[in-house]
Design a protein around this motif. Structure first.
Motif, PDB file in Angstrom:
ATOM      1  N   ARG A  20      16.985  52.493  26.903  1.00 15.68           N
ATOM      2  CA  ARG A  20      17.708  51.859  27.587  1.00 15.68           C
ATOM      3  C   ARG A  20      18.261  52.570  29.017  1.00 15.68           C
ATOM      4  NH1 ARG A  20      19.372  49.012  22.848  1.00 15.68           N
ATOM      5  NH2 ARG A  20      20.990  50.563  22.500  1.00 15.68           N
ATOM      6  N   TYR A  23      15.429  53.452  31.662  1.00 17.62           N
ATOM      7  CA  TYR A  23      15.028  52.309  32.235  1.00 17.62           C
ATOM      8  C   TYR A  23      16.027  51.939  33.422  1.00 17.62           C
ATOM      9  CZ  TYR A  23      14.345  47.155  33.203  1.00 17.62           C
ATOM     10  OH  TYR A  23      14.315  46.150  33.848  1.00 17.62           O
ATOM     11  N   LEU A  24      17.642  51.923  33.038  1.00 17.15           N
ATOM     12  CA  LEU A  24      18.395  51.398  33.948  1.00 17.15           C
ATOM     13  C   LEU A  24      18.425  52.332  35.113  1.00 17.15           C
ATOM     14  CD1 LEU A  24      20.721  49.449  34.582  1.00 17.15           C
ATOM     15  CD2 LEU A  24      22.145  50.465  32.967  1.00 17.15           C
ATOM     16  N   PRO A 209      22.217  44.022  26.881  1.00 18.61           N
ATOM     17  CA  PRO A 209      20.669  43.698  27.238  1.00 18.61           C
ATOM     18  C   PRO A 209      20.080  42.499  26.482  1.00 18.61           C
ATOM     19  CG  PRO A 209      21.367  45.284  25.571  1.00 18.61           C
ATOM     20  CD  PRO A 209      22.735  44.835  25.970  1.00 18.61           C
ATOM     21  N   CYS A 227      22.101  40.854  30.942  1.00 18.34           N
ATOM     22  CA  CYS A 227      20.907  41.414  32.078  1.00 18.34           C
ATOM     23  C   CYS A 227      19.568  41.157  31.144  1.00 18.34           C
ATOM     24  CB  CYS A 227      21.341  42.624  32.068  1.00 18.34           C
ATOM     25  SG  CYS A 227      21.127  43.949  31.076  1.00 18.34           S
ATOM     26  N   LEU A 230      16.570  45.857  28.530  1.00 17.03           N
ATOM     27  CA  LEU A 230      16.421  47.180  29.544  1.00 17.03           C
ATOM     28  C   LEU A 230      15.210  47.801  29.162  1.00 17.03           C
ATOM     29  CD1 LEU A 230      20.327  48.050  29.424  1.00 17.03           C
ATOM     30  CD2 LEU A 230      18.999  46.747  31.444  1.00 17.03           C
ATOM     31  N   GLN A 426      16.208  39.450  32.908  1.00 16.28           N
ATOM     32  CA  GLN A 426      15.797  40.537  33.454  1.00 16.28           C
ATOM     33  C   GLN A 426      15.491  40.558  34.804  1.00 16.28           C
ATOM     34  OE1 GLN A 426      11.804  42.211  31.990  1.00 16.28           O
ATOM     35  NE2 GLN A 426      12.515  43.891  31.245  1.00 16.28           N
TER      36      GLN A 426
END
Length: 438
Positions: A20, A23-24, A209, A227, A230, A426
């Protein structure tokens, strides 16, 4: 542009927290932010391979701190009374159990890790810290007066965690005294309002997430941002010959999860083989390297075991997924609009399975029979307890009945709606605007 340092929990399975944050970090990089990530040895190369400037939090030297000149001379976790069989299912009730699992076994270890993180912060000079279930991120923010974003979910949500959200009466367990290892550091930082483990995961903004349907925290709060997953959504194009051939029977993908830590893996996989052999399904089982696939193959024409496979590809090519209830697996199946059956190893995974069942897009099968046994552990800060199911029991007819009950149009309509909402969140998630909120 703000500089961002990400600090995921890198213990236990760890992969979900790390992936995660990677990715962020990449999303922030794409927007022009300077990012870096702190990783321990197990996942350090993952950060390097992703092109993220990576700092190594070397915990190997902590072994020298495990011998002390005062009691306990050798701080460790010890089971007070051993069970006859290893657990196939564990019951615990919150993130307090993660403190001993993450080996915060002495105040010296806490101070040593914090000192290393302080040096990293002084070197990278971030404007914002992002943590993912790491107990020192909040404290770093306090020391340097930096805003903190915490990736979290309902089970560990610092203002109001709800771990056993499906029960009126929670199991009676003795939790680890999770704050005691951090007491000297809390005193040094003049922080006197930390009462429970979740308090160490506080932040200025909470990044969820998922959607509010999957993680029903108080979405009306100004400090909560949903969000969506992720994770990369372009994966899933790997060829899988076993699934790519046209067949007129349902295709089932089974994954145990590399971080499941289930005991008795051989018995678990052999039970799956017995359930699905010579039935009208095509079943692909990924052992995740937990047990050699070659030892299981050749016994069935419709069940194939592999050590590793691209999970998203297998999910997308399947009609149904059976998984351990890990958060990553749950979000991947929901994003791909695939029904699933969860066979969990512990309470947190059970909660994910129960959420899928509540949403009427999946089902749950607990993997044990008989009464739960009490487990008592000692560690340098007292004792704590868990409960365990030790008798592996997968009910073949119940699992087949669950599979048969999943195939209806209303279920797929619900799945599609959830998938569309996750992908919408997303797509609309602006990581740079997120930074402006802290």
């Amino acid at each position: 542009m703000k500089r961002v340092l990400l600090i995921p929990s890198d213990h236990g399975g760890g992969r979900g927290h790390v992936s995660r944050c990677i990715y962020l970090a990449k999303k922030l990089q794409a927007g022009g932010s300077e990012t870096a990530i702190v990783l321990e040895q197990k996942h350090y190369q993952d950060g390097i391979d992703a092109g993220i400037p990576s700092y190594l939090l070397d915990t190997k030297k902590e072994r020298f701190l495990k011998f002390q000149f005062k009691k306990p001379f050798w701080p460790r976790i010890k089971m007070i009374e051993r069970v006859e069989r290893p657990p196939v299912f564990l019951v615990f009730n919150g993130v307090a159990y993660q403190v001993p699992r993450d080996e915060y076994l002495s105040t010296r270890i806490v101070l040593m890790r914090f000192k290393k993180l302080v040096k990293i912060v002084e070197q990278f000079k971030p404007d914002v810290l992002i943590g993912d279930t790491h107990f020192l991120t909040f404290l770093l923010g306090k020391k340097f007066s930096l805003p903190v974003i915490q990736i979290t979910r309902l089970a560990a949500f610092p203002p109001a965690p709800r771990f056993f959200w499906w029960l009126q009466d929670e199991p009676r367990l003795v939790e680890p005294n999770a704050i005691e290892p951090f007491a000297p550091l809390l005193e040094k930082l003049a922080i006197n309002d930390v009462r429970k483990a979740e308090d160490l995961l506080r932040g200025d903004l909470y990044l969820i997430p998922a959607s509010d349907q999957i993680e029903p925290v108080d979405g009306g709060r100004d400090d909560v941002l949903f969000c969506g997953p992720l994770t990369e959504n372009y994966r899933g194009d790997q060829k899988i010959p076993f699934f790519d051939l046209p067949v007129d029977v349902p295709k089932i993908y089974v994954t145990a999860g590399g971080g499941a830590n289930r005991f008795g893996q051989q018995a678990f996989f052999e039970a799956l083989l017995k359930i699905f052999d010579r039935r009208d399904f095509k079943v692909l089982v990924s052992t995740g390297g937990l047990y050699p696939a070659k030892n299981l193959n050749g016994q069935s024409t419709n069940v194939l075991f592999v050590d590793w496979i691209d999970g998203m590809s297998a999910i997308r090519k399947s009609d149904l997924v059976i998984h351990h209830g890990g958060y990553g697996s749950m979000m991947e199946t929901l994003s791909a609009a695939k029904p699933s059956i969860v066979i969990p190893f512990h309470s947190e995974q059970e909660g994910n399975g129960r959420r899928l069942k509540e949403l009427q897009v999946g089902d749950l099968h607990l993997p044990y029979a008989g009464k739960l046994q009490d487990l008592l552990f000692s560690w340098p800060f007292g004792v704590y307890s868990m409960m365990a199911g030790t008798e592996l029991a997968l009910d073949a007819e119940q699992i087949i009945s669950m599979i048969d009950g999943i195939y209806d149009q209303s279920l797929y309509a619900r799945l599609q709606k959830i998938s569309e909402e996750l992908l919408r969140l997303q797509k609309n998630f602006d990581a740079l605007k997120m930074l402006e909120r802290v």
